[in-house]
Write an enzyme that holds these catalytic residues in place. Structure first.
Site, short mmCIF file in Angstrom:
data_model
loop_
_atom_site.label_atom_id
_atom_site.label_comp_id
_atom_site.label_asym_id
_atom_site.label_seq_id
_atom_site.Cartn_x
_atom_site.Cartn_y
_atom_site.Cartn_z
N TYR A 1 0.84 -1.20 0.00
CA TYR A 1 0.00 0.00 0.00
C TYR A 1 0.87 1.25 0.00
CZ TYR A 1 -3.52 3.39 1.48
OH TYR A 1 -4.35 4.49 1.56
N LYS B 1 1.27 4.31 -2.87
CA LYS B 1 0.99 5.71 -2.56
C LYS B 1 2.22 6.60 -2.78
CE LYS B 1 -3.30 5.07 -1.68
NZ LYS B 1 -4.29 5.54 -2.68
N VAL C 1 -8.79 8.12 7.35
CA VAL C 1 -10.15 8.48 6.97
C VAL C 1 -11.08 7.30 7.29
CG1 VAL C 1 -11.65 9.28 5.11
CG2 VAL C 1 -9.22 9.83 5.07
#
Length: 203
Positions: free
Chosen positions: A88, A92, A121
């Site tokens: 991940y 990014k 988030v």
């Protein structure tokens, strides 16, 4: 975040194209936008199609502002790597590099390329992950108030509504209380126990 952003851009007066793989969700979102007086177009598709960039350049020539915007959603994980999230984080970090390079390629054609990089988030995306991955943010962040999708939508709305001569390249957003685990209030650094009789290293 995509849904909230579409609603925000429609509220700002944009005609919104809704692109994604889940037809039913797109249709529901389009109905919500149009019920509020907005305009939308549903396009069931895979957004990885490389033919999108020429359309942005064409749009820049037709827009009254003589400009167009391409806003990527990155992550705080594109600036700081975290354990148990190697792939991940790599993707990014790649988003940040891709954004910077594309910005240079398209700037002369009046296409502004930006990246919005949120911290933690509260979205549906974390729930399909393995339990150990879901538990990691909770262990690091505790019960802090996390960002909401609308917070990211507000950021995108800010980026694309700047005057033509202003380009917001990067926008990093964190929850107010989100800090690296070793710097959270009340945390102390672990003490290293020295080997008996030497004083030179850990036991």
């Amino acid at each position: 975040m995509g849904r909230a952003t579409a609603l925000e851009l429609a509220r700002l007066g944009a005609a919104v194209s809704l692109v994604g793989r889940r037809d039913t969700l797109l249709a529901d979102l389009a109905a919500e936008i149009e019920a509020a007086g907005g305009t939308s177009l549903v396009v069931p598709a895979d957004i990885t199609d490389p033919r999108a960039a020429p359309h942005l350049v064409k749009a820049a020539g037709k827009d009254p502002r003589r400009g167009a915007d391409l806003v990527h959603i990155g992550s705080l994980a594109g600036r700081n790597a975290f354990g148990m999230s190697a792939v991940y984080c790599a993707t990014k970090f790649g988003v940040g590099a891709f954004t910077g390079a594309l910005r240079q390629e398209l700037a002369s054609q009046h296409v502004r390329v930006s990246v919005v990089e949120p911290g933690c988030v509260e979205t549906e995306l974390r729930f399909p992950n393995p339990t150990v991955v879901q538990e990691q943010p909770d262990a690091c962040l505790g019960d802090i108030e996390r960002l909401r999708s609308q917070d990211i939508a507000d950021a995108v709305g800010y980026v694309v509504s700047r005057p033509r001569h202003v380009a917001v390249g990067e926008l990093l957003i964190r929850p107010t209380e989100q800090v690296p685990p070793t710097r959270r209030p009340g945390r102390t650094r672990p003490r290293v126990r020295e080997s008996a009789g030497t004083g030179r290293g850990p036991a």
